[in-house]
Design an enzyme around this catalytic site. Structure first.
Site, short mmCIF file in Angstrom:
data_model
loop_
_atom_site.label_atom_id
_atom_site.label_comp_id
_atom_site.label_asym_id
_atom_site.label_seq_id
_atom_site.Cartn_x
_atom_site.Cartn_y
_atom_site.Cartn_z
N HIS A 200 48.07 97.91 -10.04
CA HIS A 200 48.86 96.79 -9.45
C HIS A 200 47.97 96.04 -8.31
O HIS A 200 48.44 94.95 -8.07
CB HIS A 200 50.10 96.99 -9.13
CG HIS A 200 51.25 97.32 -10.23
ND1 HIS A 200 51.25 98.80 -10.64
CD2 HIS A 200 51.86 96.79 -11.21
CE1 HIS A 200 52.07 98.71 -11.56
NE2 HIS A 200 52.61 97.36 -11.87
N HIS B 55 55.11 88.64 -18.52
CA HIS B 55 54.38 89.84 -18.10
C HIS B 55 54.72 91.00 -18.62
O HIS B 55 53.71 91.75 -19.46
CB HIS B 55 54.37 89.96 -16.58
CG HIS B 55 53.92 91.16 -15.97
ND1 HIS B 55 52.57 91.12 -15.11
CD2 HIS B 55 54.29 92.41 -15.83
CE1 HIS B 55 52.49 92.34 -14.89
NE2 HIS B 55 53.48 93.40 -15.38
N GLU B 56 55.97 91.44 -18.95
CA GLU B 56 56.43 92.59 -19.43
C GLU B 56 56.13 92.57 -20.93
O GLU B 56 55.51 93.67 -21.54
CB GLU B 56 57.89 93.09 -19.12
CG GLU B 56 58.02 93.40 -17.54
CD GLU B 56 56.86 94.78 -17.23
OE1 GLU B 56 56.91 95.64 -18.05
OE2 GLU B 56 56.63 94.67 -15.96
N ASP C 135 49.28 105.06 -7.73
CA ASP C 135 49.68 103.75 -8.76
C ASP C 135 48.54 103.74 -10.05
O ASP C 135 47.93 102.91 -10.11
CB ASP C 135 49.47 102.22 -8.01
CG ASP C 135 49.97 101.35 -8.97
OD1 ASP C 135 50.58 101.57 -9.82
OD2 ASP C 135 49.57 100.27 -8.49
N GLU D 193 47.25 95.31 -16.26
CA GLU D 193 48.27 94.66 -15.44
C GLU D 193 47.88 93.10 -15.33
O GLU D 193 48.71 92.17 -15.17
CB GLU D 193 48.05 95.33 -14.16
CG GLU D 193 49.05 96.42 -14.02
CD GLU D 193 50.54 95.88 -14.17
OE1 GLU D 193 51.20 94.75 -13.85
OE2 GLU D 193 51.03 97.01 -14.95
N HIS E 241 52.52 93.23 -21.97
CA HIS E 241 52.17 94.60 -22.04
C HIS E 241 52.44 95.05 -23.55
O HIS E 241 51.63 95.90 -24.06
CB HIS E 241 53.03 95.58 -21.24
CG HIS E 241 52.43 95.51 -19.54
ND1 HIS E 241 51.29 95.87 -19.25
CD2 HIS E 241 53.37 95.23 -18.61
CE1 HIS E 241 51.14 95.71 -18.10
NE2 HIS E 241 52.45 95.50 -17.56
N TYR F 43 45.72 102.86 -18.95
CA TYR F 43 46.34 102.51 -17.86
C TYR F 43 46.03 103.20 -16.87
O TYR F 43 46.93 104.25 -15.99
CB TYR F 43 47.96 102.77 -18.04
CG TYR F 43 48.85 101.84 -17.12
CD1 TYR F 43 48.98 100.48 -17.34
CD2 TYR F 43 49.65 102.47 -16.11
CE1 TYR F 43 49.42 99.48 -16.50
CE2 TYR F 43 50.48 101.44 -15.52
CZ TYR F 43 50.52 100.17 -15.64
OH TYR F 43 51.01 99.57 -14.79
#
Length: 348
Positions: A268, A166-167, A263, A190, A170, A181
Site C-alpha cells: 500500500h 478499488h475493491e 504490509d 494495489e 481487486h 500480493y
C-alpha cells in the site's frame, strides 16, 4: 483461477499508527479492525474460495446486484435488503453500495467491453453494516464487504465511490493477471485498484483528467484525522499529515522506494510509484483518462502477458507495448515512456 488475497482499502500501516495512540476512542476501533483483518487473512490462507456459480447464457449489459445487511455482525452475507429490480432503500448506505457496484460495472462495460468482474456476467454482491464500528472495506474473493467506520477516524465506507471501485477491481485482477500480493507485484495489484477506482469516479462524474482530484478515499477520513484522503495519485505522500496518524508515507518515484517486510512488502506504500506514473500519463494525454490512458492499463492487465509476479519494470514495458498496439507510434507511447521515466522505472 488462483486463490485471491483479502484486500483491504485501509492499509495496516495506518491502523498500526492509530492503534498506538493513548486515547481509547482512537486506539480501540483501530485495534479491533487490525485484529479482525489479521484473522480474516489467516482464514483465507487455510480455506479455499468457493467458486461463484457459472453464469448461464450471454452476459447481460445490465448488472445483477444484491445488497445484504450484516446487521453489525461478521457473518456473511447477512439479510438480503435490495435486489437488482427493487426500489431504492430507506437506508442510504444500501443505496450507495448499490450505486457503486453499478458505477463499477458501467465503467468496465462501456470503456473496456468487460461484462462484470469476471467478464462473464458475475453477479455483484455486497454486504453493508459489517461488524462493530469496523474501519475498513474489502473484497473477499466473492463479494464486497463494507464497514460503517467508527465515526471519528473513518466514516461510512460506501461514501467514496472510488473505494468501491478499488475493491471490486481487486476482483478484476483476480480474474485476469492475478498479481501476487507481495512486493512490487503486490504494489501493482494495489495500484491497479487505485487507477480504476479513480477512473470509476471520474467516469461517474464526467470529469476529464485535468478536473479530477486524483484522490483515493476523499470524504472517508473522520473528524479526528487531519487529511483529505487515503492516498493521492497526483502527489503521493501528501494525502494526510496527522499528529496521531503521521505523514502519508507513499513515494512518488523509485528514489524513495520503501523496503519493508510489513504490509506484504509495502504494497500500500510503494503503489504510489505506479499510481503517479498513471497520473502523469493521463494528464499528459488530456481528455478523459479512462479513454486512452485507461485503455492502455486495462489492455496490460487483461492481455494475458502480465506474469503474476510482475515487477514495476515488467508492467511498464507491457504498458508501452499496449500503447503501441492500441495507438501506434504516436503521442500515446511517448507519453507512456515519459511517465515511467519521470518516476524512475525503465519501460524499454
Amino acid at each position: 483461477m488462483n486463490k485471491p488475497a483479502i484486500c483491504h482499502v485501509v492499509p495496516p500501516h495506518i491502523l498500526d499508527r492509530l492503534a498506538q495512540v493513548d486515547d481509547p476512542t482512537v486506539h480501540e476501533p483501530a485495534r479491533r479492525t487490525l485484529e479482525h483483518d489479521a484473522q480474516l487473512r489467516t482464514q483465507r490462507r487455510i480455506t479455499t474460495v468457493r467458486g461463484a456459480a457459472a453464469p448461464t447464457g450471454t452476459p447481460s449489459d445490465k448488472p445483477e446486484r444484491t445488497i445484504y445487511d450484516a446487521g453489525h455482525q461478521e457473518a456473511l452475507p447477512g439479510t438480503k435488503v435490495r435486489s437488482e429490480s427493487d426500489q431504492p432503500s430507506a437506508d442510504a448506505t444500501v443505496n450507495r453500495a448499490h450505486a457503486g457496484l453499478g458505477a463499477t460495472f458501467e465503467l468496465y462495460l462501456k470503456a473496456y467491453g468487460r461484462h462484470s468482474i469476471d467478464d462473464s456476467g458475475l453477479p455483484l454482491i455486497a454486504s453493508v453494516h459489517y461488524g462493530d464500528n469496523y474501519d475498513n472495506a474489502f473484497w473477499n474473493g466473492e463479494q464486497m464487504v463494507f464497514g460503517d467506520g467508527d465515526g471519528e477516524l473513518f466514516l461510512d465506507f460506501t461514501l467514496p465511490v472510488d473505494v468501491i471501485g478499488h475493491e471490486l477491481t481487486h476482483g478484476v485482477t483476480q480474474y485476469t493477471a492475478n498479481l501476487d500480493y507481495f512486493g512490487q507485484s503486490g504494489a501493482l495489484n494495489e495500484s491497479v485498484s487505485d487507477v480504476f477506482g479513480s477512473l470509476i469516479k471520474q467516469y461517474a462524474l464526467s470529469q476529464s483528467a485535468d478536473r479530477a482530484d486524483w484522490l483515493i478515499g476523499a470524504g472517508l477520513l473522520g473528524p479526528r484525522i487531519q487529511g483529505e484522503a487515503l492516498r493521492s495519485m497526483k502527489a503521493p505522500g501528501t494525502a494526510y499529515d496527522d499528529p496521531q496518524l503521521g505523514k502519508d508515507p507513499q513515494p512518488a518515484t523509485m528514489d524513495d522506494y520503501v523496503r519493508t517486510s510489513r504490509d506484504n512488502g509495502g504494497v500500500h506504500i510503494n503503489s504510489g510509484i505506479p499510481n503517479h506514473a498513471f497520473y502523469l500519463l493521463a494528464t499528459a494525454l488530456g481528455g478523459n483518462a479512462w479513454e486512452r490512458a485507461g485503455k492502455i492499463w486495462y489492455a496490460t492487465l487483461a492481455g494475458g502477458e502480465l506474469d503474476a509476479n510482475a515487477q514495476f519494470a515488467d508492467f511498464a514495458r507491457l504498458t508501452a507495448a499496449s500503447a503501441r498496439s492500441l495507438f501506434g507510434d504516436g503521442d500515446e507511447i511517448q507519453a507512456v515512456l515519459k511517465a515511467w521515466s519521470q518516476v524512475g522505472v525503465p519501460a524499454t
